[in-house]
Structures are given as structure tokens and as C-alpha cells.
Write an enzyme that holds these catalytic residues in place. Structure first.
Site, short mmCIF file in Angstrom:
data_model
loop_
_atom_site.label_atom_id
_atom_site.label_comp_id
_atom_site.label_asym_id
_atom_site.label_seq_id
_atom_site.Cartn_x
_atom_site.Cartn_y
_atom_site.Cartn_z
N LYS A 191 37.06 22.51 21.01
CA LYS A 191 36.50 23.44 20.05
C LYS A 191 37.38 24.68 19.94
CE LYS A 191 31.60 22.42 21.10
NZ LYS A 191 31.09 22.09 19.77
N ARG B 65 25.20 12.78 21.89
CA ARG B 65 24.54 11.53 21.50
C ARG B 65 24.91 10.40 22.46
NH1 ARG B 65 27.39 11.80 15.77
NH2 ARG B 65 27.09 13.98 16.36
#
Length: 462
Positions: A241, A315
Site C-alpha cells: 500500500k 477474504r
């Protein structure tokens, strides 16, 4: 000083207290006309016109005899109508005149919660609200404690809250309620929970990944599973990120905070269910053994996942946890996760994107959210987008190219791990408040917790 909302909400037995006059806008003129000249003069000087949220200290017959005016949009009071007063009034006891306190008990208590781990509070909680509805106090106290626990966990710096600390929080909860705890940790995850292991394997020693499982309640009662995403810090992995995106990634365990708080509410209330709490706890770090874009991951379910983005890790760990939860055939699975930026783009910070595979469950959740002023917004599990998860070399990808429908495809990914026929709800929550509102400071926040609890209490309460 430890935050204790039970000290802030007390039954009204006629004890000495200052009065809060709650007046709806349409009733202000009639109320004003019945007041003595000194009060009318104070109202005129402050230009009080009934605007909701306006408040004023009203003079009494002597210097120490004063009361408070609060203008509201309507009665009965909402959760946050008294929150600003709870933050600003002098210490002491207060009672409301003109409306039942009701839902505002919770806002009064939460307005006095402050995160104090790293710096002391400017004021300690000292404003007590009296109520003629004592039966509502216990529920407000329980919700205040649960919400405060989410705020505190999310606000804690990642250096002080890793997988081990989440385990310790769960252990304390288990010990308090006589629940059983099982921990699968480190290399022991590799065969049984390969996605949890893969995502967390690059973390430093002492911050190893783990699956935390708590079980509580009578096995004869309906089994429910509550799952919380516990990414204690998310660097993005090798798909790193930018610094702006990493700044708040201490909050990426907000789903775990919500799940722990909901479990606390369930056990405190002795809800007649068999609870299975699951928290996959990891740190998504960068090291020589970090998982890579293009790797094909094994899963507990037996299907394979082509990893297209190491920053779509939440996820993955939830997939193994959902598979584990389904093995015990629960009648209901709830998961909380700070899962996608796409949900925030679509709905902003206050509305958890809610995906549900059962219409009756969806209606119950939305109704509970409205009743508790903790709104949810149902999003579609759109079958037409399921093909976006296709992979040329594996059974599926974790994140489709292009970024379209990011929250929907993340939910569709999770759905692959939910047993057929099991009612399931996925709350993609932000767990953060970017700007202050009355009773709700900037920082960690419980969003969707009261809605989920209201649904469970209605469904299983006695």
C-alpha cells in the site's frame, strides 16, 4: 479510571438532580410562554429558535438553581440526542423533563467514553443520567461496554495489538464466561488452514498467524457462528500500500473487534444459542517468505485460489474460517470484516455494506439496524458477476482485474466457502469514524454491531 457505564446510568428514585427540559421545535413557543421572565430573557438573548441540538443553561431563582434546555427534532429521544450534553455539562446528576430517556441512555453513556491508553482524558466520566425506565439500563450498559471495547481495540496501535493480543482478549472473554478456547497457530495452520497460514507467514516472531476459536452455550441450542477478520496490520504485502493507504491499517482487525463484542453481548445475556466464535488473526507483512502475486493457494475447502493481489488478503483468511464454521452445521453465520475500499466508495463510512444470502435474515438485520439507529445497507450477491472470479489456472482468483464491483466480488468470493443452505450475512464495515459527532469521537467505531445484536436478540431471545 476504568470506563464503567453502569456508574453513569441510574434509576430515578427522586434523588437530587438538575433538570434537562427537552422541547421539540414545534412546542417551543408554548413552553416559552409558560416560563418566568428571567428564562424568556435568556432564551431571547441566546436567540434560541428551536433548532435541533441547541441547548442553554437556564437561570433559576438563585445562582445555584439552574437547569438545561435542549431542543430536539422530535420525541421520543434518539440515541444521540443527549450525547453533546453528556460531553459538556458539569459533573452531577440530571433527569429529563418532557420526554422519556429511552434510547438516549446509550448515547449518554458512550459520550463519556474516551480512549486513554496513550494519553489521559481531559475529563473523567462524571455526568449521571437518571431514568424512570430502569429496565432499560442493563441493555444500554451492555451495549456501551461492547461498543467501547470495539473502539478501544481498533484505536490501539498495531505494535501493541497483534495476533497474540487478540488471542489474549479472546481468552479473557472465554475465562469470564466459562467458554472453551482452541488455538491453531503458526506452522500448525499449514495443513488445516492454508490460506490463514500463507497470509500470515511473513510476520515477525511473536506475531505468528493463528485461528482463534471460542465455543460457548448449550450444545442443544441452535448453533450460530460469528466470524471476525483479524488482520492486525495490513501493509498490503508485496502489493504494498502507499503510505496514505497504510496509515489506518491498525484498524484492519475491526471485524475481529466487532465479533468479540457481539460474542460478549451474547454471553452476557445468556442468549440460548450454541456460539462458535472464529477469529483468523494475522499480520500481512513483507519478508522473504511473503506470499506473492500469482501464487496458487490451497484452501481448507479443497479448492484452489490464484492470488492476484496480496492486498486482498482478508477474504483469504475468512475463506478458511467460513469453511471451518460450516463443518459444524450452524443454522446461521455472521461475519464482520473491514474488507473493501469499494464499500466505502459506494456507501461512505457510516453504512456497512451488507450481503445476505437469505431474504428473511436480510429483512431482520435491516429492521434491527433501523430500530437501533445502527443502519445497514443491503448490497447484491449478483450472480452475474460470479464469472469475474474465474482463473485460467486455478478454481478462482481472489481479486478480479479492473476493480469493478469490488465489494460485490469480495462477497461472492466469500460465498464460495459458505455451506449450501446455511443462512449467512457478511458485513463489510469501516470500523472507523473519520470525523467527530456528538458521542462519537474520531477513531475506532462499532458499525453494524447493534444491528446484528438486535437481530439475534429478536430471533433467539426468550
Amino acid at each position: 479510571m476504568t470506563y464503567d457505564p453502569a456508574l453513569l446510568l441510574q434509576p430515578d428514585r427522586g434523588q437530587s438532580a438538575r433538570t434537562i427540559h427537552v422541547i421539540a421545535r414545534q412546542g417551543l413557543d408554548d413552553w416559552r410562554s409558560a416560563q418566568p421572565p428571567r428564562v424568556r430573557a435568556a432564551l431571547d438573548a441566546a436567540r434560541i429558535d428551536g433548532k435541533p441540538g441547541a441547548s442553554l443553561i437556564l437561570p433559576g431563582e438563585d445562582a445555584e438553581d439552574w437547569s438545561v434546555l435542549l431542543c430536539v427534532s422530535k420525541v421520543p429521544l434518539g440515541t444521540w440526542d443527549l450525547a453533546n450534553l453528556a460531553e459538556t455539562l458539569p459533573d452531577g446528576s440530571y433527569r429529563v423533563d418532557g420526554a422519556g430517556v429511552g434510547a438516549a441512555l446509550l448515547g449518554w453513556a458512550l459520550a463519556q467514553h474516551v480512549f486513554t491508553r496513550y494519553k489521559p482524558a481531559d475529563r473523567v466520566p462524571g455526568r449521571i443520567l437518571l431514568t424512570t425506565e430502569p429496565a432499560r439500563i442493563a441493555e444500554a450498559v451492555a451495549l456501551a461496554r461492547a461498543t467501547a471495547s470495539v473502539r478501544d481495540l481498533v484505536n490501539t496501535a498495531a505494535a501493541d495489538l497483534g495476533p497474540a493480543e487478540l488471542e489474549a482478549e479472546t481468552r479473557t472473554l472465554a475465562d469470564t464466561h466459562g467458554a472453551t478456547l482452541a488455538i491453531t497457530k503458526g506452522s500448525a495452520l499449514a495443513s488445516g488452514y492454508p490460506m490463514i497460514h500463507t497470509v500470515g507467514q511473513a510476520a515477525a516472531q511473536g506475531r505468528e498467524p493463528r485461528l482463534i476459536e471460542l465455543e460457548w452455550g448449550n450444545p442443544a441450542h441452535p448453533r450460530i457462528a460469528v466470524i471476525g477478520k483479524g488482520v492486525c496490520f495490513d501493509s498490503g504485502g508485496l502489493d504494498i500500500k502507499p503510505s496514505s493507504g497504510m496509515r489506518l491499517m491498525k484498524k484492519d482487525m475491526g471485524g475481529a473487534g466487532h465479533a468479540l463484542a457481539l460474542a460478549r453481548l451474547i454471553m452476557d445475556a445468556h442468549l440460548p444459542v450454541r456460539l462458535h466464535l472464529l477469529i483468523p488473526a494475522v499480520e500481512n507483512s513483507i519478508a522473504g517468505n511473503a506470499f506473492r502475486p500469482g501464487d496458487v493457494l490451497a484452501t481448507r475447502k479443497g479448492i484452489t485460489v490464484e492470488n492476484t493481489n496480496t492486498d486482498a488478503e482478508g477474504r483469504l483468511i475468512l475463506g478458511d474460517a467460513l469453511t471451518r464454521a460450516g463443518e459444524n452445521t450452524p443454522e446461521l453465520i455472521l461475519d464482520f470484516a473491514t474488507l473493501t475500499g469499494a464499500a466505502r466508495v459506494a456507501l461512505g463510512p457510516d453504512l456497512p455494506a451488507t450481503f445476505v444470502n437469505d431474504d428473511a435474515l436480510a429483512e431482520a438485520l435491516l429492521a434491527a439496524g433501523t430500530a437501533s439507529e445502527d443502519p445497514l445497507w443491503r448490497m447484491p450477491l449478483w450472480d452475474g458477476y460470479d464469472e469475474m472470479l474465474s482463473s485460467d489456472i486455478a478454481d478462482m482468483v481472489n481479486a478480479p482485474d479492473g476493480g469493478f464491483a469490488g465489494a460485490v466480488t469480495a462477497a461472492l468470493f466469500l460465498r464460495r466457502f459458505v455451506p449450501e443452505g446455511t443462512a449467512w450475512a457478511h458485513l463489510d464495515t469501516f470500523a472507523w469514524r473519520p470525523s467527530r459527532k456528538a458521542g462519537r469521537p474520531k477513531g475506532g467505531e462499532a458499525l453494524g454491531l447493534r444491528a446484528a445484536w438486535g437481530m439475534l436478540r429478536t430471533r433467539y431471545g426468550t
